[in-house]
Design an enzyme around this catalytic site. Sequence first.
Site, PDB file in Angstrom:
ATOM      1  N   GLN A 280     106.598 105.302 -23.509  1.00 60.32           N
ATOM      2  CA  GLN A 280     106.498 104.898 -22.112  1.00 60.32           C
ATOM      3  C   GLN A 280     106.793 106.040 -21.145  1.00 60.32           C
ATOM      4  OE1 GLN A 280     107.904 100.862 -21.074  1.00 60.32           O
ATOM      5  NE2 GLN A 280     108.664 100.745 -23.169  1.00 60.32           N
TER       6      GLN A 280
ATOM      7  N   ARG B  79     103.674  94.778 -20.211  1.00 60.50           N
ATOM      8  CA  ARG B  79     104.363  93.990 -19.175  1.00 60.50           C
ATOM      9  C   ARG B  79     104.110  92.501 -19.370  1.00 60.50           C
ATOM     10  NH1 ARG B  79     107.928  96.714 -18.941  1.00 60.50           N
ATOM     11  NH2 ARG B  79     106.803  97.826 -20.564  1.00 60.50           N
TER      12      ARG B  79
ATOM     13  N   ASP C 158     119.083 105.172 -18.002  1.00 58.78           N
ATOM     14  CA  ASP C 158     117.957 104.305 -18.337  1.00 58.78           C
ATOM     15  C   ASP C 158     116.655 105.122 -18.264  1.00 58.78           C
ATOM     16  OD1 ASP C 158     116.594 102.033 -18.945  1.00 58.78           O
ATOM     17  OD2 ASP C 158     116.640 101.198 -16.923  1.00 58.78           O
ATOM     18  N   GLU C 159     115.631 104.696 -18.972  1.00 57.13           N
ATOM     19  CA  GLU C 159     114.327 105.377 -18.959  1.00 57.13           C
ATOM     20  C   GLU C 159     114.487 106.876 -19.210  1.00 57.13           C
ATOM     21  OE1 GLU C 159     111.903 103.435 -18.956  1.00 57.13           O
ATOM     22  OE2 GLU C 159     112.158 101.754 -17.565  1.00 57.13           O
TER      23      GLU C 159
ATOM     24  N   LYS D 157     116.200  96.079 -23.717  1.00 58.19           N
ATOM     25  CA  LYS D 157     117.048  97.231 -23.457  1.00 58.19           C
ATOM     26  C   LYS D 157     117.925  97.032 -22.234  1.00 58.19           C
ATOM     27  CE  LYS D 157     113.884  99.591 -20.775  1.00 58.19           C
ATOM     28  NZ  LYS D 157     114.243 100.237 -19.542  1.00 58.19           N
ATOM     29  N   THR D 158     117.412  96.376 -21.207  1.00 59.66           N
ATOM     30  CA  THR D 158     118.239  96.154 -20.021  1.00 59.66           C
ATOM     31  C   THR D 158     119.408  95.251 -20.370  1.00 59.66           C
ATOM     32  OG1 THR D 158     116.233  96.313 -18.713  1.00 59.66           O
ATOM     33  CG2 THR D 158     118.197  95.527 -17.591  1.00 59.66           C
TER      34      THR D 158
END
Length: 820
Positions: A255, A613, A224-225, A32-33
């Site tokens: 998340q 992660r 973002d997020e 996504k980044t």
Amino acid sequence: MEALFSLNPQQAEAVQASEGPLLILAGAGSGKTRVITVRIAHLIKEKGVAPHNILAVTFTNKAAGEMRDRVRELLKDEQLNSFPLISTFHSLCVRILRQDIEALNEGYKKTFTIYDTDDSQRVVKACIKDLGFDEKQVIPRVVRNAISSAKNRGEDVELFASKVEHTDEKRAAAAKVFRMYEERLRIANALDFDDLLIKTVRLLRKSAEVREKYNNRYKYILVDEYQDTNPLQLALITFLTEKQQNICVVGDDAQSIYGFRQADIRNILEFEQHFPNAKVILLEQNYRSTQTILDTADAIIANNINQKKKKLWTSNDGGERVLYYQAQDADGEGRFVAAKIEEHLRRNPSQRVAVLYRTNAQSRVFEEQLRRMRIDYNIVGGFSFYERQEVKDIVAYLKLALNPQDDIALLRVINTPTRGIGKTTLDELQSKSAALGVSLWETVALIGEPMNGVTANITTRARDAVLSFKKVIEKLQKKVAEVAETDKKVSDVVIAAIDDSGYSLMLRSENSDEAEARLENLEELVNAAVDYDRMADATIRDFIDHAALTADTDSLDSSARVTLMTVHSAKGLEFPIVFLVGLEDGIFPHSRSINDPKELEEERRLAYVAITRAEKLLYITHSMRRRVYGEEIAAEPSQFLNEMPLELIDDLSYGSSWLSFARSSTTRGSKYAVSALKGERAAAAPSKPKNLYTGKTYNTADAVAEFFKKKNIEPQPGGLDSDRNASVNERASDELTPAPPRSSPSGFDKLRAIASEKPKSEDQGPKPTFVAGAHVRHEKYGKGLVLRREGSGDNVKLTISFPGFGQKKMIEKFANLQKA
DNA sequence: AAGTAAATTTTTTTT
DNA sequence: AAATTTACTT
């Protein structure tokens, strides 16, 4: 655009759908980044959008920094005269408010101060006291949290008060405190973290003109997020995108881990209602982790009822199995993790590893064990640089110079270093300020005037002390002004704050290891300011804002391959090897969440974040015993362990473990099995190794006196350092004594010279008085030299330098001094 | 006023 | 256990 070729079809679509509302549901590790950064580059390169018309918002400074770096890399070949604004919600709000807060007409000025959690709790505490509530009943921390929660839900005082009107007493009290708190902050021209968002939203709501201005400036907005946004942040985004509707949000409901900050998962679930005609793109291919890791994460999250079912897939290999270890105690857990890390680093010195835990308090054992193995590590979060006392003190001087109304800053530094302004004086100033409804600084300003009533209950001595403090601040204000007018640097003002306040002199004359460490921290602060000097049009204001809004120093040691942090801080990051530690009920899931199904689901999402992660290898550990509040207690294995697919796990524990019992038991990991295990291990458990080094040094005069008593020698100049150099006194005094302060080198040298003088032979006399220059003997500190005499009668205060102990201030009447 | 000893509290998670 | 707050002493 070449970067597009490296994207899969969904990612490419997300990049190219540049106009209109867009929701990107991006699973963990789905790139996504990459999509956000390429999207920004695409807007600029292909769509001809001016970089300054693009705004990307993140939650943390770290995420913003990372995104900036990656965008810069993608744009490095372009000739651009601006750069997209990539910022956290809070810094964005500060940026808007520093320009336009006055349009809000709430009495706030552009020079407003930002109060951090600690500052705002101090205000709450003072309000509770002044309203006559009992601190034990109406707990400052609890009230502050209640206020913060209300604010993040978008409630103001009135709404909060009306809601609690007919409930219990405590909440009614909280409402009263809330009201006074708001008033105090207004008088101080201060905003807390939540206010930054509130005031910005209110400003945009109120002023069509301001709204227009920012709608025109930020034509393309990315968030973002997004699953972590709260109602306030949604309102902000709604106002900012009102005109153009070019809003792209990226998130993953699995998340969402900031419920405690009022983040509302509905924001992402109902995006299409909030922004009609929205396009939705799903990114489901995971590029980060092995199948084993994904399966483990999926198995856990599958236990959540309120969760959109979705399955991440990967073309990566199955990979290594998850490695499990059960330790006997927290130290054992630390030793295991450190040993394994050492092994990995030996095999591959550039291996990146992360140790993830639920709470910051867990970091200690891992730090200890890593240090013992001489493995470098970085630690994220916990005690931040800008939260250290000495740093906060100096920052408070600067804040006060910029905004003299800042009562919290004033209270922090008015008697630091000590100027003889005590409780009595402060109480008088505070009650006077409260009566007049003005800030303390305004009351201080009245002190110099005759016939104003303020000085009635303040002694001349205290008044002079306050006036000298006032002069210090005024001098600093002049220096601040010079930064704008002349070529004076930000760092010059920071140095001025450290020196002119008397702070450096105070620390230097303390002559202790602790003071030395504090001086080093202040040096770090100056270094941070020097970094600011290099930037074009750097201001003290920016420097202070940065200090207020940045939690960590971002001075990460890039050579360290090991990173320690909470699961929360790890969000958005990835590591080849991850150690997820402390998987025990009460720790993870946390005891505060264990009884609430909703909160337990959030803990599960947190576990999901932690596991995802990992790229290649995941370790999970737990301990059978753990210290809680200094008491060693038995720890139950986490219920999340039960939710993992056992067949994907390898057991590295010695002998039997929770896992081996779970495997052999039909009711896997039942309480029965766990307790039976504990009974068995209790006898066989190896005794805990004794910790010989307590890690604590006591810099008290008594400890030093005790030391010298044992050695049967007199303390030497050079303070505590002479402990270790008792046989080489020259070195002790020449090399280990800090350099003289920048502000008054000659003065300090003189002081040292006097302090090292040989005192004369002693002589007894009852109740003698001493003038400056007199040699005295104190029963605890030994021989000393009187440097200063202040006051008269019973209030005579002496400043005395004791070789080996530094400067002490004492009341002559009580000091019981003898002529020496 | 300031230092010290004793009592009390503390642990989610972050801007 | 460690940190913070309070109460007491000089």
